[in-house]
Design an enzyme around this catalytic site. Structure first.
Site, PDB file in Angstrom:
ATOM      1  N   GLY A 263      42.167  45.292  44.300  1.00 32.90           N
ATOM      2  CA  GLY A 263      42.733  45.678  42.998  1.00 32.90           C
ATOM      3  C   GLY A 263      42.369  44.725  41.874  1.00 32.90           C
TER       4      GLY A 263
ATOM      5  N   ASP B  22      34.265  42.900  30.259  1.00 32.16           N
ATOM      6  CA  ASP B  22      35.686  42.519  30.394  1.00 32.16           C
ATOM      7  C   ASP B  22      35.900  41.080  29.902  1.00 32.16           C
ATOM      8  OD1 ASP B  22      38.425  43.121  31.899  1.00 32.16           O
ATOM      9  OD2 ASP B  22      37.778  41.118  32.512  1.00 32.16           O
TER      10      ASP B  22
ATOM     11  N   GLY C 239      44.608  40.943  39.626  1.00 33.95           N
ATOM     12  CA  GLY C 239      45.387  41.415  40.770  1.00 33.95           C
ATOM     13  C   GLY C 239      46.658  42.084  40.279  1.00 33.95           C
TER      14      GLY C 239
ATOM     15  N   LYS D 126      42.852  44.849  27.570  1.00 33.11           N
ATOM     16  CA  LYS D 126      42.004  43.956  26.756  1.00 33.11           C
ATOM     17  C   LYS D 126      40.989  44.711  25.927  1.00 33.11           C
ATOM     18  CE  LYS D 126      41.017  44.232  31.219  1.00 33.11           C
ATOM     19  NZ  LYS D 126      41.364  43.812  32.551  1.00 33.11           N
TER      20      LYS D 126
ATOM     21  N   ILE E 148      48.505  33.938  34.392  1.00 32.96           N
ATOM     22  CA  ILE E 148      48.550  32.621  33.724  1.00 32.96           C
ATOM     23  C   ILE E 148      49.293  32.768  32.399  1.00 32.96           C
ATOM     24  CG2 ILE E 148      47.167  30.716  32.792  1.00 32.96           C
ATOM     25  CD1 ILE E 148      44.801  31.814  34.453  1.00 32.96           C
TER      26      ILE E 148
ATOM     27  N   LYS F 160      38.137  39.715  26.590  1.00 35.21           N
ATOM     28  CA  LYS F 160      39.154  38.653  26.701  1.00 35.21           C
ATOM     29  C   LYS F 160      38.829  37.492  25.764  1.00 35.21           C
ATOM     30  CE  LYS F 160      40.386  39.908  31.431  1.00 35.21           C
ATOM     31  NZ  LYS F 160      39.977  39.788  32.826  1.00 35.21           N
TER      32      LYS F 160
ATOM     33  N   THR G 155      46.885  51.207  39.639  1.00 35.29           N
ATOM     34  CA  THR G 155      47.102  49.961  40.389  1.00 35.29           C
ATOM     35  C   THR G 155      48.139  49.077  39.699  1.00 35.29           C
ATOM     36  OG1 THR G 155      44.762  50.113  40.923  1.00 35.29           O
ATOM     37  CG2 THR G 155      45.845  48.047  41.466  1.00 35.29           C
ATOM     38  N   VAL G 156      47.959  48.871  38.385  1.00 29.29           N
ATOM     39  CA  VAL G 156      48.858  47.950  37.666  1.00 29.29           C
ATOM     40  C   VAL G 156      50.207  48.613  37.377  1.00 29.29           C
ATOM     41  CG1 VAL G 156      49.167  46.682  35.503  1.00 29.29           C
ATOM     42  CG2 VAL G 156      46.979  46.577  36.696  1.00 29.29           C
TER      43      VAL G 156
ATOM     44  N   GLU H   4      50.400  39.378  27.063  1.00 30.38           N
ATOM     45  CA  GLU H   4      50.179  38.253  27.988  1.00 30.38           C
ATOM     46  C   GLU H   4      49.280  38.666  29.167  1.00 30.38           C
ATOM     47  OE1 GLU H   4      51.693  34.694  27.939  1.00 30.38           O
ATOM     48  OE2 GLU H   4      49.815  34.939  29.003  1.00 30.38           O
TER      49      GLU H   4
HETATM   50  N1  HSE Z   1      39.033  43.341  36.189  1.00 25.66           N
HETATM   51  C1  HSE Z   1      39.738  42.227  35.650  1.00 25.66           C
HETATM   52  C2  HSE Z   1      39.242  40.974  36.313  1.00 25.66           C
HETATM   53  C3  HSE Z   1      41.210  42.410  35.880  1.00 25.66           C
HETATM   54  O1  HSE Z   1      38.589  41.068  37.347  1.00 25.66           O
HETATM   55  O2  HSE Z   1      39.462  39.876  35.801  1.00 25.66           O
HETATM   56  C4  HSE Z   1      42.083  41.396  35.201  1.00 25.66           C
HETATM   57  O3  HSE Z   1      41.990  41.501  33.806  1.00 25.66           O
END
Ligand code: HSE
Length: 332
Positions: A187, A201, A302, A105, A136, A205, A13-14, A129
């Site tokens: 996505g 996740d 996204g 991450k 952001i 972060k 996706t990315v 980033e």
């Molecule tokens: N799965 C992550 C989220 C993607 O929903 O924030 C962006 O890091």
């Protein structure tokens, strides 16, 4: 005009959004920055993915080796996700003398000190980033703030998928599984959405942000973590009738000489800015000793915002090399 050879690790996706953005905006970018980005390789388990992303067939590889051996690859862009093999590839790319840009991450938060040390030793860029808050400009802002300020508290919404689910459940009465499916379709979600909904996740972060602020590696295992799967639709609707919202909040507070770190779903009252952060948006409050509290807000998940951040990092890697490396001591 300088041409910059780039390799994409991962064309999901990315990764494919990076390829597409460069196809759409390559000329504009070249005019604006004086750099023409040439995607020389796309690494994927299935080579047809590379072609589907609009790259030529000869750019497809299933192995990292030709990328590391190609002297024209200046920057390796990693969008594989997951700890391994990504962490090993990041290290190998730095050791091979490539600048590295990543959105990963998990790999970064678990191997932060080591990767920064290798980058410093090889005098290469390591930029990330896109790993927190997607579109952001968080790392750029944090770099700026940290040159003068001590950051004493980080508090925010750093996962777009869970914030999207909570918003859809609260505002539209959508069922949890339907909201999750929609987040996947857009996505936002990780390949295994457990990482999102169980708070992993967000913990990765928070670990990255806290490590940058503390100047030492704070491993994600240190973070007290709870996801949103235990939150009931009644709790979410009740929060809304009380004028607030249930939000997955990531928080790091410096207290009595150490960091307290948690990711947990909590009631946020209506007069708190974070209660009004909707859908895939993220917001991060940084409480600084000189500037006061700064809030950074924008699209946190996204393909398009993530790809934009990765490409901006490619440009910074070429412009600044290792000059933007953070100071991260290994001790956690
Ligand atoms: N799965 C992550 C989220 C993607 O929903 O924030 C962006 O890091």
């Amino acid at each position: 005009m300088q041409t910059v050879g780039v390799a994409l690790l991962g064309v999901g996706t990315v990764g494919s959004a990076v390829a597409k953005t460069l196809q759409d905006k390559g000329d504009e970018l070249a005019r604006r920055t004086g750099l023409r980005i040439d995607v020389r390789w796309g690494m994927a388990r299935h080579p047809e993915r590379v072609v589907a992303a609009g790259l030529p067939e000869h750019a497809a590889t299933t192995s990292i080796d030709p990328i590391l051996e190609d002297p024209d690859v200046v920057v390796v862009v990693e969008a594989l996700g997951g700890e391994e093999p990504a962490a090993t590839y990041l290290k190998r790319a730095l050791l091979a003398g490539k600048h590295v840009v990543t959105a990963n991450k998990e790999a970064l938060s678990k191997h932060f000190a080591e990767l920064v040390a290798v980058a410093r030793e090889r005098q290469r860029a390591l930029l990330f980033e896109a790993s927190v808050g997607a579109g952001i400009p968080l790392m750029a802002s944090l770099r700026q703030l940290l040159s003068v300020n001590r950051v004493e508290r980080i508090r925010g919404i750093v996962n777009g998928t869970t914030n999207f689910i909570l918003t859809m459940m609260a505002e539209e009465g959508v069922a949890y599984h339907d909201a999750l499916r929609e987040a996947q379709r857009r996505g936002y979600a990780e390949p295994d959405p457990t990482a999102d909904v169980e708070g992993f996740d967000a913990a990765y972060k928070l670990s990255i942000l806290a490590s940058l602020v503390a100047g030492r590696h704070i491993h994600p295992e240190r973070i007290d973590r709870r996801g949103i799967t235990s939150v009931t639709p009644d709790q979410i609707l009740d929060a809304r009738t009380r004028g607030g919202a249930v939000k997955l909040i990531a928080e790091a507070v410096y207290k009595n000489g150490d960091w307290e770190l948690r990711v947990h779903p909590v009631f946020v009252s209506g007069n708190d800015l974070l209660a009004h952060v909707r859908l895939n948006l993220n917001a991060i409050e940084l409480t600084c000793d000189r500037v006061g509290t700064v809030v950074l807000y924008g699209p946190g998940a996204g393909p398009a915002p993530t790809a934009a951040a990765l490409i901006a990092d490619v440009i910074d890697a070429v412009r600044f090399g290792p000059a933007l490396l953070p100071r991260i001591d290994p001790a956690g």
